[in-house]
Design a protein around this motif. Structure first.
Motif, mmCIF file in Angstrom:
data_model
loop_
_atom_site.group_PDB
_atom_site.id
_atom_site.type_symbol
_atom_site.label_atom_id
_atom_site.label_comp_id
_atom_site.label_asym_id
_atom_site.label_seq_id
_atom_site.Cartn_x
_atom_site.Cartn_y
_atom_site.Cartn_z
ATOM 1 N N LEU A 72 0.816 -1.216 0.000
ATOM 2 C CA LEU A 72 0.000 0.000 0.000
ATOM 3 C C LEU A 72 0.848 1.265 0.000
ATOM 4 C CD1 LEU A 72 -2.777 -1.129 2.503
ATOM 5 C CD2 LEU A 72 -3.059 -0.726 0.051
ATOM 6 N N SER A 73 2.035 1.202 0.583
ATOM 7 C CA SER A 73 2.888 2.395 0.657
ATOM 8 C C SER A 73 3.759 2.586 -0.589
ATOM 9 C CB SER A 73 3.778 2.334 1.899
ATOM 10 O OG SER A 73 4.710 1.268 1.809
ATOM 11 N N LYS A 74 4.057 1.505 -1.290
ATOM 12 C CA LYS A 74 4.997 1.586 -2.417
ATOM 13 C C LYS A 74 4.321 1.589 -3.788
ATOM 14 C CE LYS A 74 8.550 1.319 0.396
ATOM 15 N NZ LYS A 74 9.388 2.523 0.667
ATOM 16 N N PHE A 75 3.066 1.120 -3.847
ATOM 17 C CA PHE A 75 2.394 1.000 -5.138
ATOM 18 C C PHE A 75 1.025 1.690 -5.110
ATOM 19 C CE2 PHE A 75 5.136 -2.773 -4.799
ATOM 20 C CZ PHE A 75 5.929 -2.574 -5.917
ATOM 21 N N ASP A 76 0.592 2.124 -6.267
ATOM 22 C CA ASP A 76 -0.722 2.736 -6.437
ATOM 23 C C ASP A 76 -1.676 1.636 -6.897
ATOM 24 O OD1 ASP A 76 -2.883 4.348 -6.865
ATOM 25 O OD2 ASP A 76 -2.119 5.250 -8.708
ATOM 26 N N ILE A 77 -2.377 1.031 -5.950
ATOM 27 C CA ILE A 77 -3.214 -0.135 -6.221
ATOM 28 C C ILE A 77 -4.688 0.273 -6.195
ATOM 29 C CG2 ILE A 77 -3.852 -2.445 -5.429
ATOM 30 C CD1 ILE A 77 -1.086 -2.594 -4.060
ATOM 31 N N GLN A 78 -5.411 -0.039 -7.257
ATOM 32 C CA GLN A 78 -6.838 0.280 -7.302
ATOM 33 C C GLN A 78 -7.648 -0.690 -6.451
ATOM 34 O OE1 GLN A 78 -8.438 0.767 -11.263
ATOM 35 N NE2 GLN A 78 -6.627 1.850 -11.985
ATOM 36 N N GLN A 79 -7.353 -1.980 -6.575
ATOM 37 C CA GLN A 79 -8.116 -2.998 -5.862
ATOM 38 C C GLN A 79 -7.159 -4.044 -5.305
ATOM 39 O OE1 GLN A 79 -11.550 -4.341 -7.997
ATOM 40 N NE2 GLN A 79 -11.793 -6.202 -6.802
ATOM 41 N N LEU A 80 -7.278 -4.321 -4.003
ATOM 42 C CA LEU A 80 -6.394 -5.269 -3.322
ATOM 43 C C LEU A 80 -7.247 -6.332 -2.635
ATOM 44 C CD1 LEU A 80 -3.629 -6.209 -2.249
ATOM 45 C CD2 LEU A 80 -3.881 -4.552 -0.382
ATOM 46 N N THR A 81 -7.033 -7.587 -3.008
ATOM 47 C CA THR A 81 -7.723 -8.710 -2.380
ATOM 48 C C THR A 81 -6.758 -9.410 -1.432
ATOM 49 O OG1 THR A 81 -9.167 -9.029 -4.298
ATOM 50 C CG2 THR A 81 -8.949 -10.867 -2.771
ATOM 51 N N LEU A 82 -7.141 -9.499 -0.170
ATOM 52 C CA LEU A 82 -6.289 -10.090 0.866
ATOM 53 C C LEU A 82 -6.806 -11.473 1.229
ATOM 54 C CD1 LEU A 82 -5.818 -7.006 3.231
ATOM 55 C CD2 LEU A 82 -4.253 -7.842 1.467
ATOM 56 N N ASN A 83 -5.941 -12.462 1.133
ATOM 57 C CA ASN A 83 -6.299 -13.832 1.483
ATOM 58 C C ASN A 83 -5.554 -14.295 2.727
ATOM 59 O OD1 ASN A 83 -4.709 -16.705 0.989
ATOM 60 N ND2 ASN A 83 -6.926 -16.888 1.045
ATOM 61 N N ASP A 84 -6.249 -14.992 3.583
ATOM 62 C CA ASP A 84 -5.628 -15.752 4.665
ATOM 63 C C ASP A 84 -6.653 -16.730 5.208
ATOM 64 O OD1 ASP A 84 -3.932 -16.601 6.933
ATOM 65 O OD2 ASP A 84 -2.742 -14.860 6.347
ATOM 66 N N LEU A 85 -6.226 -17.539 6.171
ATOM 67 C CA LEU A 85 -7.087 -18.581 6.705
ATOM 68 C C LEU A 85 -8.052 -18.087 7.773
ATOM 69 C CD1 LEU A 85 -4.389 -21.391 7.028
ATOM 70 C CD2 LEU A 85 -6.280 -21.379 5.405
ATOM 71 N N TYR A 86 -7.759 -16.930 8.368
ATOM 72 C CA TYR A 86 -8.589 -16.458 9.476
ATOM 73 C C TYR A 86 -8.932 -14.987 9.283
ATOM 74 C CZ TYR A 86 -4.019 -14.916 11.282
ATOM 75 O OH TYR A 86 -2.780 -14.332 11.422
ATOM 76 N N THR A 87 -10.114 -14.587 9.778
ATOM 77 C CA THR A 87 -10.695 -13.283 9.444
ATOM 78 C C THR A 87 -10.020 -12.115 10.150
ATOM 79 O OG1 THR A 87 -12.346 -13.580 11.189
ATOM 80 C CG2 THR A 87 -12.959 -14.270 8.969
#
Length: 268
Positions: A72-87
Motif C-alpha cells: 500500500l505504501s509503495k504502489f498505487d493499487i486500485q483494488q487489493l484482495t487479501l487472502n488468509d485462513l482467518y478473518t
C-alpha cells in the motif's frame, strides 16, 4: 506430509497479536521482496503505464500485514484482495483512512478458493510453504493473471528451521530454488528473478527458540510438538550442538531461516 490447515489457521490466529514484534526475519524478507519487486517492475514496465500503478492485486497469506503495508505504501493499487485462513487479518484494513485502494477479503484455504480474475499481480510472503499442491496453485495463478502479469513471492527452502527438524524429526518438505524455477516454467511463467539467503537468529537459551516459534505461529510442522519435562530436557541438551561460544560474548543458540525469492510473469 499432509498439512492440517485448520491447525495452521488456529496456531497463526493465536499468534496474531505477538507476530509483528517477534517475526523479525519475516519482516526483513518482506522488505527484501518489495525492493526486488520495485526493481523488477522498473526494468520490465511499459512506457504507457507507471511501474507503480496496479489495477488489481491478490496477496496470498497476508497474515499480520507486513507485506500488505509495504504494498500500500509503495504502489498505487486500485483494488487489493487479501487472502488468509482467518478473518482477524482483515480488521486493520476495513476502514483505512487516506487510501484510494478498494480492499476485499478472500478468507479460506487458497488451494480451495477461486482466484479473482484479470490480476496484474499475485504476491505472497512466507506463506506458500503451507501449500500442498504447488503446481496446481501456480496453474490457478497463471489462469488468473493478465498477460505479462506478475507472480512475486518469498517462501522457504530446505534448510529452513533445520535445527528443529534435526532434533524433533518434524518439519515441512520444502522445494529448492531450482525446483521453484522449474515449476514456474512448467506452468507457463517467465522467471525474472530467483535468489535465496540463509539468515540466523541467535538466542541465549533453547527455551527462547521455542518461545520465538510459538510467538510467530511457526513450529515447523502442522502437527506441532507435545512437550513433556523429559522431552524438553532432551531438546535443550540436543540443542547444544547448535550453540556458539565467542570469547567475549555469552553463549548463543542459532535458528536458521532459508528464504527463497521468486519473481515471474505470465507469458502471453
Amino acid at each position: 506430509m499432509s498439512i492440517d490447515k485448520a491447525q495452521v489457521a488456529q496456531r497463526f490466529a493465536r499468534a496474531h497479536a505477538s507476530y509483528k514484534s517477534h517475526a523479525v526475519v519475516q519482516q526483513q524478507i518482506c522488505q527484501h521482496l518489495i525492493t526486488k519487486m520495485q526493481q523488477c517492475f522498473v526494468q520490465h514496465s511499459s512506457h504507457t503505464q507507471p511501474c507503480t500503478a496496479l489495477s488489481h492485486v491478490l496477496e496470498i497469506g497476508c497474515g499480520s500485514g507486513n507485506l500488505t503495508d509495504l504494498l500500500l505504501s509503495k504502489f498505487d493499487i486500485q483494488q487489493l484482495t487479501l487472502n488468509d485462513l482467518y478473518t482477524e487479518v482483515l480488521q486493520p484494513y476495513l476502514h483505512l483512512p487516506h487510501t484510494t485502494t478498494h480492499i476485499h477479503g478472500l478468507i479460506g484455504d487458497i488451494e480451495q478458493l477461486a482466484f479473482p480474475e484479470s490480476l496484474d499481480l499475485i504476491c505472497s510472503s512466507s506463506a506458500l510453504q503451507w501449500v500442498e499442491d504447488l503446481a496446481a496453485l501456480l496453474h490457478k495463478a497463471h489462469q488468473a493473471l493478465i498477460p505479462h502479469g506478475y507472480l512475486c513471492f518469498s517462501t522457504f527452502g530446505p534448510q529452513n528451521l533445520m535445527e528443529m527438524k534435526q532434533l524433533t524429526g518434524q518439519g515441512l518438505d520444502y522445494f529448492s530454488a531450482a525446483e521453484f524455477q522449474q515449476l514456474l516454467q512448467q506452468q507457463g511463467f517467465e522467471v525474472l528473478h530467483c535468489s535465496e539467503q540463509l539468515q540466523q537468529l541467535n538466542f541465549q537459551h533453547p527455551k527462547q527458540v521455542l518461545q520465538h516459534l510459538k510467538a510467530t505461529g511457526v513450529t515447523g510442522t502442522a502437527q506441532g510438538q507435545r512437550w513433556s519435562k523429559a522431552s524438553l530436557m532432551n531438546f535443550y541438551q540436543g540443542y547444544e550442538q547448535f550453540s556458539q561460544q565467542h570469547p567475549t560474548l555469552p553463549k548463543s543458540y542459532t535458528l536458521t531461516y532459508h528464504p527463497i525469492y521468486c519473481l515471474a510473469r505470465r507469458m502471453p
